[in-house]
Motif scaffolding. Structure first.
Motif, PDB file in Angstrom:
ATOM      1  N   ASN A 176       0.830  -1.222   0.000  1.00 52.51           N
ATOM      2  CA  ASN A 176       0.000   0.000   0.000  1.00 52.51           C
ATOM      3  C   ASN A 176       0.859   1.265   0.000  1.00 52.51           C
ATOM      4  OD1 ASN A 176      -2.399  -1.398  -0.049  1.00 52.51           O
ATOM      5  ND2 ASN A 176      -2.650  -1.429   2.187  1.00 52.51           N
TER       6      ASN A 176
ATOM      7  N   GLU B   1       0.637   4.213  -2.763  1.00 49.47           N
ATOM      8  CA  GLU B   1       0.471   5.631  -2.441  1.00 49.47           C
ATOM      9  C   GLU B   1       1.600   6.473  -3.045  1.00 49.47           C
ATOM     10  OE1 GLU B   1      -1.991   7.260  -0.972  1.00 49.47           O
ATOM     11  OE2 GLU B   1      -3.069   5.334  -0.938  1.00 49.47           O
TER      12      GLU B   1
ATOM     13  N   LYS C   9       0.962   6.766  -6.759  1.00 47.16           N
ATOM     14  CA  LYS C   9      -0.079   7.765  -7.072  1.00 47.16           C
ATOM     15  C   LYS C   9       0.457   9.188  -6.923  1.00 47.16           C
ATOM     16  CE  LYS C   9      -4.122   4.957  -5.861  1.00 47.16           C
ATOM     17  NZ  LYS C   9      -5.259   4.795  -4.941  1.00 47.16           N
ATOM     18  N   GLU C  10       1.264   9.406  -5.854  1.00 46.17           N
ATOM     19  CA  GLU C  10       1.835  10.742  -5.636  1.00 46.17           C
ATOM     20  C   GLU C  10       2.758  11.120  -6.796  1.00 46.17           C
ATOM     21  OE1 GLU C  10       2.270  14.264  -3.510  1.00 46.17           O
ATOM     22  OE2 GLU C  10       0.931  12.564  -3.141  1.00 46.17           O
TER      23      GLU C  10
END
Length: 606
Positions: free
Chosen positions: A434, A438, A441-442
């Motif tokens: 996860n 994240e 995505k950033e």
């Protein structure tokens, strides 16, 4: 021949020549025929009449100027004047700029007339006065000076209207006869001589008479008893003509000389105006490197410039410049030019120096003309153009890099999401995966923002949250923020939805936050805030940096204006920011206190 001779005479010379001829004719007639005396008497009267008319005109002209002066002075509460001035109020003197002592009693007595003659320190003056309320304003004209310029041998008598003598150049016992005469032109016998007298009224308060013996006007030429023979008359006439011819020749030489001098002066002044109007330095140097002349452009740049070696006076060097093409100019008779920095002593900048030969009538080089042109602005524009090209290339590079990163990043996110499904919630493996998702995505958001910035030339308006542009700029400058230990107080807590070009808004906040970071030292603060009212919304960016000087505030949005050091700013950031904001129909304001900080406010109007 006679026509050519007369054509070359100027009006003054022609008048002199005619006067001599008339004098010779009249004198000859008087000498030959004594009965022509009556005609001569008539001539004398007319001569006196013209003389007194000139005198009256001159006096009236002087008094008219004094009258205007007195009217102006009497209407002014404060004044400074170089004219002679006397102010009398209630019979007493209240002002004068005349250093000689004044007899106020006599002046008060004479004030019954507008114009009167008075004597001060053995000098005679014609006075005029005006009265305002109980105050008399009096100004003086030097009567002795005017009479000496206009009267040549005649005497003068000035009478008041009551018959008393106001002024006389001498006293003769026939004055009572003049006073009792009613005519204005007459003759009087006195002491064995006959006098011609001509009079005229002046300012309704004075009568002026001029007089002289008749024999004064013809100096005895008509009196054979003086034993002036006809041969002497002819000889004198020849002498006069000879002198007159010499005078004409000398005058012609002087006239031609003055004419060519004037033409030369006009050409010189025209050349001077042309050279002085050039916004470049023009310097004249001889073969020995001696500075001969420099125009006002150079004098303004080098106020203490004097003659001497050009390299000392212009560049401040002790020997000739290493790039100097001076000798080549004299050898090849051609022009040369170089570009150099800080050429003029004490003046920073980039200059183009041109050396050009100055030829004489034989085609030899006698001196060198040095042109000095400041090309600093041109070089700055070239550097800014190169910088703009670099930025454009950087935009293309950012777009290409973003596309190249985006493809493998999508694969990483997809595989990470598939792996995440294989592990149970709460497991260590799922937690790590996860974190990868994240981070991916950033990274994807940063890549997307880079794409938006690279596509800023495309006018695509869309609705988005303005905070995206703020966060993008903060992330781009993240390393600088950490290095300088800058505190970012981001108070933009709620979405700020606007319809605009996302790429251009990214650029706006990049420019504004970049300026704030440049102005801040370590441990500085940048604060972002949002305000909303019924009329508009606004985003504020405030820093605790060095601030902007008051005299620079109205220039910060000008293209290429910057207070940063050379190489640290193009002067285009705020200009571009202002243009983007105005194109959106929005507004931008700035407030600053030098030494304490600056605040920019973007006013959103949609």
């Amino acid at each position: 021949m006679i026509k050519q001779f007369l054509k070359n005479l100027n009006p003054f010379e022609l008048i002199i020549l005619i006067s001599i001829l008339i004098f010779i004719i009249i004198s000859s007639l008087m000498y030959v025929d004594k009965k022509s005396n009556e005609k001569f008497r008539s001539f004398v009267y007319k001569t006196q009449e013209k003389t007194i008319l000139k005198l009256l005109n001159k006096l009236e002209e002087e008094l008219a100027q004094k009258d205007l002066f007195l009217n102006k002075i009497s209407s002014s509460k404060s004044f400074e004047t170089k004219n002679d001035l006397i102010i009398i109020s209630n019979g007493g003197l209240i002002f004068t700029n005349i250093t000689e002592p004044l007899n106020i009693d006599i002046i008060n007595y004479q004030l019954k007339n507008k114009v009167f003659v008075t004597q001060i320190n053995n000098k005679n003056y014609l006075a005029i006065h005006i009265k305002k309320e109980d105050t008399h304003y009096i100004s003086l004209v030097n009567l002795d000076e005017i009479l000496s310029n206009l009267l040549f041998g005649e005497n003068i008598l000035i009478l008041n209207k009551d018959g008393t003598i106001s002024y006389s150049s001498e006293y003769i016992n026939f004055y009572p006869e003049i006073i009792n005469k009613k005519e204005k032109q007459f003759s009087i016998l006195s002491g064995g001589s006959e006098y011609s007298v001509t009079g005229a009224s002046f300012y309704n308060s004075l009568d002026i008479y001029i007089y002289a013996p008749f024999k004064y006007y013809y100096s005895g030429l008509m009196d054979k008893e003086l034993k002036i023979g006809f041969s002497a008359l002819i000889f004198g006439t020849i002498i006069l003509i000879l002198l007159f011819t010499i005078k004409i020749t000398v005058n012609r030489f002087i006239y031609e000389k003055e004419k060519y001098q004037k033409l030369f002066q006009l050409e010189h002044e025209k050349f001077q105006r042309i050279v002085e109007s050039i916004d470049e330095g023009v310097i004249l140097i001889d073969k020995n490197y001696q500075l001969l002349w420099a125009n006002s452009y150079i004098v303004k740049k080098l106020p203490d410039i004097q003659t001497g070696y050009c390299y000392e006076k212009i560049t401040g060097r002790q020997q000739k410049c290493p790039f100097c093409m001076f000798e080549q100019v004299f050898e090849s008779k051609k022009s040369f030019s170089v570009s150099t920095v800080d050429f003029l002593k004490g003046n920073k900048g980039q200059y183009e120096v041109i050396w050009a030969p100055l030829f004489d009538e034989k085609g030899d080089v006698t001196a060198c003309v040095e042109l000095v042109r400041d090309i600093s602005k041109i070089k700055d524009l070239e550097a800014q153009l190169i910088q703009a090209e670099k930025l454009s290339a950087l935009g293309l590079l950012a777009g290409g890099v973003a596309h190249e990163i985006n493809n493998p990043l999508v694969g990483i996110l997809n595989i990470s999401q598939l792996l995440s499904k294989r592990f149970e919630e709460g497991s260590k493996e799922k937690e790590l995966i996860n974190i990868i998702i994240e981070a991916g995505k950033e990274t994807k958001n940063i890549v997307q923002n880079l794409l938006d910035y690279a596509r800023q030339g495309v006018e695509k308006h869309e609705e988005f949250d303005l905070r995206e542009s703020v966060n993008f700029a903060i992330k781009i400058f993240g390393s600088i923020i950490k290095k300088k230990k800058i505190t970012i107080n981001n108070n933009l807590k709620y979405p700020i939805l606007v319809k605009a070009s996302k790429g251009k808004m990214h650029q706006v906040f990049l420019n504004l936050i970049s300026n704030s970071l440049d102005a801040l030292k370590e441990n500085g603060i940048i604060e972002l805030s949002y305000e909303e009212s019924a009329q508009y919304r606004s985003v504020k960016i405030k820093d605790t940096g060095s601030g902007i000087k008051k005299e620079h505030l109205n220039k910060i949005f000008d293209p290429f204006f910057t207070t940063k050091e050379v190489g640290k700013g193009t002067g285009l950031g705020l200009s571009v920011t202002n243009a983007i904001i105005r194109d959106m129909g929005w507004d931008i304001k700035v407030s600053s206190e030098y030494g304490k900080g600056t605040e920019f406010e973007i006013i959103i109007k949609n």
